[in-house]
Design a protein around this motif. Structure first.
Motif, PDB file in Angstrom:
ATOM      1  N   PRO A 103      49.484  38.582  40.766  1.00  0.00           N
ATOM      2  CA  PRO A 103      48.880  38.582  39.070  1.00  0.00           C
ATOM      3  C   PRO A 103      50.146  39.427  38.210  1.00  0.00           C
ATOM      4  O   PRO A 103      51.461  40.057  38.933  1.00  0.00           O
ATOM      5  N   LYS A 104      50.255  38.655  37.281  1.00  0.00           N
ATOM      6  CA  LYS A 104      51.471  39.199  36.197  1.00  0.00           C
ATOM      7  C   LYS A 104      50.905  40.537  35.385  1.00  0.00           C
ATOM      8  O   LYS A 104      51.914  41.098  35.274  1.00  0.00           O
ATOM      9  N   THR A 156      41.416  41.394  38.548  1.00  0.00           N
ATOM     10  CA  THR A 156      41.792  39.772  38.511  1.00  0.00           C
ATOM     11  C   THR A 156      40.270  39.515  39.335  1.00  0.00           C
ATOM     12  O   THR A 156      39.502  40.309  39.669  1.00  0.00           O
ATOM     13  N   GLU A 215      45.785  35.982  41.097  1.00  0.00           N
ATOM     14  CA  GLU A 215      45.520  35.428  40.421  1.00  0.00           C
ATOM     15  C   GLU A 215      45.560  33.675  40.833  1.00  0.00           C
ATOM     16  O   GLU A 215      46.614  33.616  41.505  1.00  0.00           O
TER      17      GLU A 215
END
Ligand SMILES: O=C(O)CCC(=O)C(=O)O
Ligand SMILES: [Fe+2]
Length: 348
Positions: free
Chosen positions: A12-13, A18, A92
């Motif tokens: 994930p960024k 998530t 993600e």
């Protein structure tokens, strides 16, 4: 239904949870099985249905949940437990469509319009607005059973969840007065082929759902009717496929537990408007799972997300007198008693 492609997962960024988990040191070569991983992920979830897909690789596994809070709950639980060597992180999924808040957009009714579920009928305006208000008033004056996430009221023939049968077949309690006009209308319209002797009232506050299930064949006759009060909701129908052993797993209670993700073939989203009547009969009643997702929004038309509000449903059924002989033996706990295989899930 999602089949997970492991190459589509990314780190994930940002740090926000998530709805997907990456589990390192978890996979076939580590001695893990999909059943065991699913069992652990489902521990501590409100309903088993929260885990929607799993990909078990040789040494890395991915799991997808309905909502990030469910993924976060499973992650916290696994981090707390020390009897495994799994390393758990959020993941993600590439190109996943999101709402601004980061919550996954609900799958719309429109997107499944092409799927036919034989035996699902929705009658709009089955009750008038005034009648609906009166019914809600009557229901809310009566005691609610609060032992599960949804509040429920049971009337008429009781189901014995321990014995998986209708309790005390000798006594048939009267159905309550408030539902008599509805019972008469149901019987007059010939939508229900038999006399109703059982009513379950379910209350769904926004965010509350019900796990995908089949009402046990052994316990109830064919046709099942449900009236929606106060607000509408999207109900999901899923057609499970038997697993490699030819069996479809059943829960311990009057419902069938959710099929494992890979075993699901088709999904249909059905909008149940307020004051409508849903009829489930034949194939839809016996061979499809039905359930309601745990989320605060629904989507009827693509791109238009509507907030959920309190929904109260009245489910009318008839207790079965003789074993079920339907043409779907793999789904039938009368014809396939071991179909009651799976362990605990929340009853009712
Ligand atoms: O809320 C509904 O409409 C359905 C409830 C249900 O499926 C059940 O009680 O078995
Ligand atoms: Fe049901």
């Amino acid at each position: 239904m999602l089949t997970l492609d492991p190459t589509r997962f990314r780190r994930p960024k940002n740090k926000a949870p998530t709805r997907h988990l990456y589990l390192a040191n978890c996979g076939q070569q580590c001695g893990d099985t999909a059943e065991e991983v699913l069992r652990r992920l489902r521990e501590g979830q409100a309903e088993e249905e929260e885990v929607v897909a799993l990909h078990l690789g040789p040494g890395v596994t991915y799991a997808s949940f309905v909502h990030p809070t469910a993924a976060a709950r499973a992650k916290a639980q696994l981090e707390f437990e020390s009897d495994h060597a799994w390393r758990v992180k959020f993941a993600e999924l590439e190109d996943e469509v999101r709402e601004v808040s980061g919550v996954l957009l609900p799958s719309s009714v429109e997107s499944t319009a092409h799927v036919e579920v034989p035996g699902v009928h929705v009658v709009t305006d089955f009750v008038s607005e005034m009648e609906a208000q009166e019914l809600l008033l009557q229901i809310d004056q009566r005691p609610w059973n609060t032992s599960i996430k949804r509040r429920v009221q049971h009337y008429g023939r009781a189901f014995d969840y321990a014995k998986l049968m209708i309790a005390d077949p000798g006594t048939v309690p009267e159905m309550p007065d408030f539902c008599q006009p509805l019972l008469q209308r149901l019987e007059q319209t010939a939508l229900m082929p038999h006399r109703i002797d059982q009513l379950t009232v379910n209350e769904y506050e926004a965010g509350i759902g019900i796990a995908a299930h089949v009402d046990a064949h052994s316990a109830f006759e064919d046709t099942i009717a449900a009236v929606s009060l106060h607000s509408g909701i999207v109900m999901e129908f899923r057609k499970p496929e038997p697993d490699s052993s030819g069996k479809v797993s059943m829960g311990k209670h009057h419902r069938m537990a959710p099929a494992t993700p890979s075993a699901v073939e088709l999904t249909k989203n059905v909008w149940l408007p307020p004051n409508s009547l849903l009829i489930i009969t034949g194939e839809a009643r016996y061979a499809w799972l039905h359930g309601i997702a745990w989320r605060k929004t629904d989507c009827v038309e693509e791109g238009k997300v509507i907030p959920r509000q309190r929904r109260v449903s009245l489910t009318f059924r008839r207790a079965r007198g003789t074993p079920c002989a339907c043409p779907w033996p793999t789904m039938c706990d009368s014809q396939t008693p071991e179909a009651h295989g799976l362990p605990s899930r929340i009853a009712q």
